[in-house]
Design a protein around this motif. Structure first.
Motif, PDB file in Angstrom:
ATOM      1  N   LYS A 193       0.918  -1.178  -0.007  1.00 16.94           N
ATOM      2  CA  LYS A 193      -0.221  -0.022   0.108  1.00 16.94           C
ATOM      3  C   LYS A 193       1.016   1.098   0.336  1.00 16.94           C
ATOM      4  CE  LYS A 193      -3.912   0.165   2.177  1.00 16.94           C
ATOM      5  NZ  LYS A 193      -4.514   0.224   3.339  1.00 16.94           N
ATOM      6  N   ALA A 194       2.266   1.186   0.940  1.00 14.70           N
ATOM      7  CA  ALA A 194       2.675   2.145   0.720  1.00 14.70           C
ATOM      8  C   ALA A 194       3.966   2.161   1.112  1.00 14.70           C
ATOM      9  CB  ALA A 194       2.195   3.746   1.925  1.00 14.70           C
ATOM     10  N   PRO A 195       5.274   2.939   0.601  1.00 10.90           N
ATOM     11  CA  PRO A 195       6.289   2.499   1.056  1.00 10.90           C
ATOM     12  C   PRO A 195       7.170   2.075   2.290  1.00 10.90           C
ATOM     13  CG  PRO A 195       6.386   3.872  -0.880  1.00 10.90           C
ATOM     14  CD  PRO A 195       5.211   4.157   0.208  1.00 10.90           C
ATOM     15  N   GLY A 196       7.743   1.134   2.823  1.00 11.54           N
ATOM     16  CA  GLY A 196       8.099   1.207   4.060  1.00 11.54           C
ATOM     17  C   GLY A 196       8.300  -0.106   4.969  1.00 11.54           C
ATOM     18  N   GLU A 197       8.884  -0.396   5.956  1.00  6.95           N
ATOM     19  CA  GLU A 197       8.394  -1.651   6.261  1.00  6.95           C
ATOM     20  C   GLU A 197       8.131  -2.690   7.265  1.00  6.95           C
ATOM     21  OE1 GLU A 197      12.761  -2.187   8.028  1.00  6.95           O
ATOM     22  OE2 GLU A 197      13.510  -2.010   5.791  1.00  6.95           O
ATOM     23  N   THR A 198       7.301  -4.061   7.785  1.00  6.20           N
ATOM     24  CA  THR A 198       6.644  -3.976   8.440  1.00  6.20           C
ATOM     25  C   THR A 198       6.413  -5.759   9.017  1.00  6.20           C
ATOM     26  OG1 THR A 198       4.198  -4.433   9.284  1.00  6.20           O
ATOM     27  CG2 THR A 198       4.610  -4.990   6.888  1.00  6.20           C
ATOM     28  N   SER A 199       5.985  -6.149   9.692  1.00  2.00           N
ATOM     29  CA  SER A 199       5.985  -7.765   9.381  1.00  2.00           C
ATOM     30  C   SER A 199       4.746  -8.891   9.730  1.00  2.00           C
ATOM     31  CB  SER A 199       6.372  -7.849  10.852  1.00  2.00           C
ATOM     32  OG  SER A 199       5.889  -7.548  12.121  1.00  2.00           O
ATOM     33  N   LEU A 200       4.376  -9.430   9.313  1.00  2.00           N
ATOM     34  CA  LEU A 200       3.264 -10.384   8.583  1.00  2.00           C
ATOM     35  C   LEU A 200       4.145 -11.371   9.666  1.00  2.00           C
ATOM     36  CD1 LEU A 200       0.881 -11.623   7.258  1.00  2.00           C
ATOM     37  CD2 LEU A 200       2.998 -12.328   5.133  1.00  2.00           C
ATOM     38  N   ILE A 201       2.776 -12.023  10.365  1.00  2.00           N
ATOM     39  CA  ILE A 201       3.045 -13.424  11.203  1.00  2.00           C
ATOM     40  C   ILE A 201       1.832 -14.466  10.771  1.00  2.00           C
ATOM     41  CG2 ILE A 201       2.963 -14.041  13.071  1.00  2.00           C
ATOM     42  CD1 ILE A 201       3.586 -11.685  14.508  1.00  2.00           C
ATOM     43  N   ILE A 202       1.800 -15.584  10.629  1.00  2.00           N
ATOM     44  CA  ILE A 202       1.426 -16.688  10.055  1.00  2.00           C
ATOM     45  C   ILE A 202       0.973 -18.109  11.367  1.00  2.00           C
ATOM     46  CG2 ILE A 202       1.227 -18.091   8.141  1.00  2.00           C
ATOM     47  CD1 ILE A 202       2.293 -16.387   6.382  1.00  2.00           C
ATOM     48  N   TRP A 203       0.231 -18.226  11.313  1.00  2.00           N
ATOM     49  CA  TRP A 203      -0.062 -19.045  12.552  1.00  2.00           C
ATOM     50  C   TRP A 203      -0.853 -20.367  11.311  1.00  2.00           C
ATOM     51  CZ3 TRP A 203      -0.965 -14.892  13.787  1.00  2.00           C
ATOM     52  CH2 TRP A 203      -0.441 -14.123  15.147  1.00  2.00           C
ATOM     53  N   GLU A 204      -0.168 -21.637  11.503  1.00  4.47           N
ATOM     54  CA  GLU A 204      -0.689 -22.697  10.024  1.00  4.47           C
ATOM     55  C   GLU A 204      -0.868 -24.098  11.716  1.00  4.47           C
ATOM     56  OE1 GLU A 204       2.821 -23.609   8.107  1.00  4.47           O
ATOM     57  OE2 GLU A 204       2.307 -22.236   6.999  1.00  4.47           O
ATOM     58  N   HIS A 205      -1.342 -24.608  11.066  1.00  7.67           N
ATOM     59  CA  HIS A 205      -2.469 -26.004  11.607  1.00  7.67           C
ATOM     60  C   HIS A 205      -0.961 -27.031  12.649  1.00  7.67           C
ATOM     61  CE1 HIS A 205      -5.307 -29.120  13.022  1.00  7.67           C
ATOM     62  NE2 HIS A 205      -4.178 -30.125  12.367  1.00  7.67           N
ATOM     63  N   GLY A 206      -1.252 -26.908  13.753  1.00  7.91           N
ATOM     64  CA  GLY A 206       0.040 -27.220  13.959  1.00  7.91           C
ATOM     65  C   GLY A 206       0.802 -27.039  15.312  1.00  7.91           C
ATOM     66  N   GLY A 207       0.339 -25.816  15.518  1.00  2.27           N
ATOM     67  CA  GLY A 207       1.032 -24.097  16.857  1.00  2.27           C
ATOM     68  C   GLY A 207       2.364 -23.998  15.664  1.00  2.27           C
ATOM     69  N   VAL A 208       2.680 -24.194  14.315  1.00  2.00           N
ATOM     70  CA  VAL A 208       3.968 -23.570  13.712  1.00  2.00           C
ATOM     71  C   VAL A 208       3.149 -22.184  13.418  1.00  2.00           C
ATOM     72  CG1 VAL A 208       5.195 -23.948  11.499  1.00  2.00           C
ATOM     73  CG2 VAL A 208       4.605 -25.674  12.506  1.00  2.00           C
ATOM     74  N   ARG A 209       4.633 -21.571  13.831  1.00  2.00           N
ATOM     75  CA  ARG A 209       4.511 -19.795  13.416  1.00  2.00           C
ATOM     76  C   ARG A 209       5.454 -19.477  12.310  1.00  2.00           C
ATOM     77  NH1 ARG A 209       4.780 -16.948  18.523  1.00  2.00           N
ATOM     78  NH2 ARG A 209       6.236 -18.174  19.315  1.00  2.00           N
ATOM     79  N   GLU A 210       5.222 -18.284  11.324  1.00  2.00           N
ATOM     80  CA  GLU A 210       6.236 -18.517   9.953  1.00  2.00           C
ATOM     81  C   GLU A 210       6.502 -16.572  10.520  1.00  2.00           C
ATOM     82  OE1 GLU A 210       5.385 -20.241   6.296  1.00  2.00           O
ATOM     83  OE2 GLU A 210       5.963 -22.068   7.305  1.00  2.00           O
ATOM     84  N   PHE A 211       7.970 -15.780  10.500  1.00  2.00           N
ATOM     85  CA  PHE A 211       7.616 -15.039  10.491  1.00  2.00           C
ATOM     86  C   PHE A 211       7.886 -14.336   9.125  1.00  2.00           C
ATOM     87  CE2 PHE A 211       7.599 -16.368  14.831  1.00  2.00           C
ATOM     88  CZ  PHE A 211       6.728 -15.138  15.312  1.00  2.00           C
ATOM     89  N   VAL A 212       7.932 -13.023   8.237  1.00  2.00           N
ATOM     90  CA  VAL A 212       8.100 -12.350   7.240  1.00  2.00           C
ATOM     91  C   VAL A 212       8.772 -10.882   7.184  1.00  2.00           C
ATOM     92  CG1 VAL A 212       7.662 -13.059   4.606  1.00  2.00           C
ATOM     93  CG2 VAL A 212       6.666 -14.257   5.985  1.00  2.00           C
ATOM     94  N   ALA A 213       9.868 -10.971   6.878  1.00  2.00           N
ATOM     95  CA  ALA A 213       9.581  -9.159   7.340  1.00  2.00           C
ATOM     96  C   ALA A 213       9.482  -8.535   5.905  1.00  2.00           C
ATOM     97  CB  ALA A 213      11.390  -9.180   7.550  1.00  2.00           C
ATOM     98  N   VAL A 214       7.925  -8.215   5.421  1.00  2.00           N
ATOM     99  CA  VAL A 214       7.634  -6.844   5.002  1.00  2.00           C
ATOM    100  C   VAL A 214       8.381  -5.610   3.953  1.00  2.00           C
ATOM    101  CG1 VAL A 214       5.497  -6.799   2.992  1.00  2.00           C
ATOM    102  CG2 VAL A 214       5.913  -8.734   4.805  1.00  2.00           C
ATOM    103  N   THR A 215       8.799  -5.935   2.910  1.00  2.00           N
ATOM    104  CA  THR A 215       9.436  -4.111   2.541  1.00  2.00           C
ATOM    105  C   THR A 215       8.696  -4.220   1.196  1.00  2.00           C
ATOM    106  OG1 THR A 215      11.446  -4.843   2.821  1.00  2.00           O
ATOM    107  CG2 THR A 215      11.362  -3.397   1.672  1.00  2.00           C
TER     108      THR A 215
END
Length: 520
Positions: A91-113
């Motif tokens: 949407k706009a220039p910058g940096e943020t983070s994306l957190i995904i919770w998957e089945h089985g308690g697995v979490r994934e962190f994605v650094a979005v630029t």
């Protein structure tokens, strides 16, 4: 092989999407599904994702997605479009983070630029350039963007154009504006010559007529007759028996008849006075700067001050008088000259002087004007005028005796005073230029020649320039902040008239306290 701009852009975005999908496949390989028999096991992974503003990327997950969260929603937004697919949009220039919770308690962190779009930046810059060309025509300006900041470069004609360019860029661009403009060096400020004419005529006419009669023994009678307006003689009779007349004021006519012991003092006087004042001061000042002029002097006057002891101390201060002129000229956008002017004519009046501790302090006769007018170049205004006519008559007589026809004139006295004052002040502002180099300078025509110099060498102030050298060139442009600093007003010149000296007296000695500043 020749590629068009559109094909190159498609190739660029194809490569970008390939990197994103490769990154997503790597993410799927790294995040392995967790066995249902071990629900407490947790595997946290960190990945990186780059998105362009206005574009979207699909992330494939190896396990079903239970929940998705984005740190800053104004920069990017994430939406689960299927149990194992997530759509990420910039949407706009910058940096943020994306957190995904998957089945089985697995979490994934994605650094979005999120990067700005090339087309969006170009559209903003082109809009800025269009506004600058429209509002500041004929001025070379360039606009560039780097790291979210807008850099403004080029040359403008004045400081107002620089300020306007910054305002235009700030209104269109969202990032910080860096002003790197150069400004053309402005020409010298115009000089304004103020011509003022003070014309004053004071005329006075005084008529005095009166008589005092006295006798030192006519018919063995010592007597006197007076209206009291003019001082009569003082009569006394000492022990010798011969009357004595003491004349404190013999007026201007005296008659005494020894055979009759009869005398008379007569006041018959006519006085005419004429005072003319004409002054034409010419004062030069810069646009918006104050100019002042004084042709007169300073007179000392005592100031009585209390002291801690039994006596008082007297300090001497100095007060200016004469012909004074203070003014501030300002050139308006219409080309006229707005003038704040305060002319003043003052003189010492010893007829109304007062005596303080043995000092005769004269009064001050002041005529002044303080006003603001607006004139075109060369126009004139009579800003101050005074026409004062006064007629004062004093008549005194002795009752009954003064009413006798013909003879009653001896028992009457009269004094008539007539004054006529005319004053006019005319101002004329003119925009002038300095005398060119090498042109003859104005000189006074002296009635007599001075003594020849001893050395025979004409006065000269040596400088560092060799003969025939040209003045140093003036730079055409300079940075705007340097020009603003150079145009800041100088420290005002303050002149303390009390520096001419002060003296004190305290019973013959000097006063211990210093004299205060002279009143302005």
């Amino acid at each position: 092989m020749i590629r068009t701009k559109a094909s190159m852009v498609r190739a660029f975005y194809g490569a970008l999407l390939f990197c994103v999908y490769a990154d997503s496949s790597l993410l799927a390989q790294t995040s392995r599904p967790v066995s249902q028999s071990a629900p407490s096991r947790r595997l946290d992974t960190v990945k990186a994702l780059s998105v362009v503003v206005g574009e979207s990327v699909v992330l494939d997950c190896a396990l079903p997605v239970q929940r998705v969260a984005v740190g800053i929603g104004d920069i990017a937004v994430a939406t689960a479009i299927s149990p194992s697919e997530i759509l990420v949009s910039g949407k706009a220039p910058g940096e943020t983070s994306l957190i995904i919770w998957e089945h089985g308690g697995v979490r994934e962190f994605v650094a979005v630029t999120v990067h700005s779009s090339i087309y969006t930046d170009n559209d903003h810059l082109e809009a800025i350039r269009r506004e600058l060309r429209q509002d500041l025509p004929g001025q070379t300006l360039t606009v560039s963007s780097e790291g979210g900041a807008i850099f403004l470069r080029g040359t403008v004609k004045d400081i107002n154009s620089s300020s306007r360019a910054v305002q235009i860029v700030s209104a269109v661009a969202a990032g910080k504006v860096v002003n790197l403009l150069d400004v053309q060096v402005p020409p010298a400020e115009p000089q304004i010559l103020l011509k003022v004419i003070f014309a004053s005529v004071d005329r006075s006419l005084s008529n005095q007529l009166g008589i005092n009669l006295f006798s030192t023994g006519l018919g063995n009678t010592v007597a006197g007759v007076s209206t009291g307006q003019f001082s009569p003689p003082t009569l006394s009779l000492p022990s010798s028996g011969t009357a004595v007349a003491t004349l404190s004021n013999d007026l201007n006519l005296l008659a005494f008849f020894p055979g009759l012991n009869l005398g008379a003092t007569i006041q018959a006087l006519q006085v005419k006075g004429l005072v003319q004042v004409l002054a034409e001061p010419n004062i030069l000042a810069q646009n918006g700067k104050e100019g002042s002029f004084l042709a007169g002097g300073e007179y000392p006057y005592p100031v009585v001050q209390g002291s801690s002891g039994t006596g008082t101390s007297v300090t001497i201060e100095f007060k200016e008088y004469g012909i004074r002129l203070n003014f501030i000229p300002t050139i308006t956008p219409r080309g006229t000259i707005r003038l704040q002017v305060a002319p003043e004519v003052s003189s010492l009046d010893f007829t109304n002087a007062v005596e303080i501790s043995g000092f005769d302090v004269p009064a001050i006769d002041v005529r002044k004007v303080n006003t603001e007018v607006e004139l075109a170049d060369g126009q004139s205004f009579a800003i101050g005028g005074l026409l004062d006519n006064r007629d004062t008559e004093t008549f005194q007589k002795i009752p009954f005796l003064g009413d006798i026809p013909i003879l009653g004139k001896f028992f009457q006295s009269i004094s008539k005073n007539k004054t006529n004052t005319e004053l006019i002040v005319i101002v004329t502002p003119e925009i002038v230029k300095p005398i060119p180099v090498g042109a003859p300078l104005p000189h006074l025509k002296y009635p007599a020649k001075f003594l020849p110099p001893n050395s025979g060498i004409p006065m000269n102030t040596p400088d560092m320039k060799p003969a025939g050298a040209l003045p140093a060139p003036v730079p055409a442009t300079m940075p705007v902040e340097q020009l603003i600093k150079a145009m800041q007003p100088e420290k005002p010149l303050l002149i303390d008239s009390s520096s001419s000296g002060s003296f004190g007296a305290n019973g013959g000695g000097a006063a211990a306290s210093p004299a205060p500043a002279a009143p302005q």
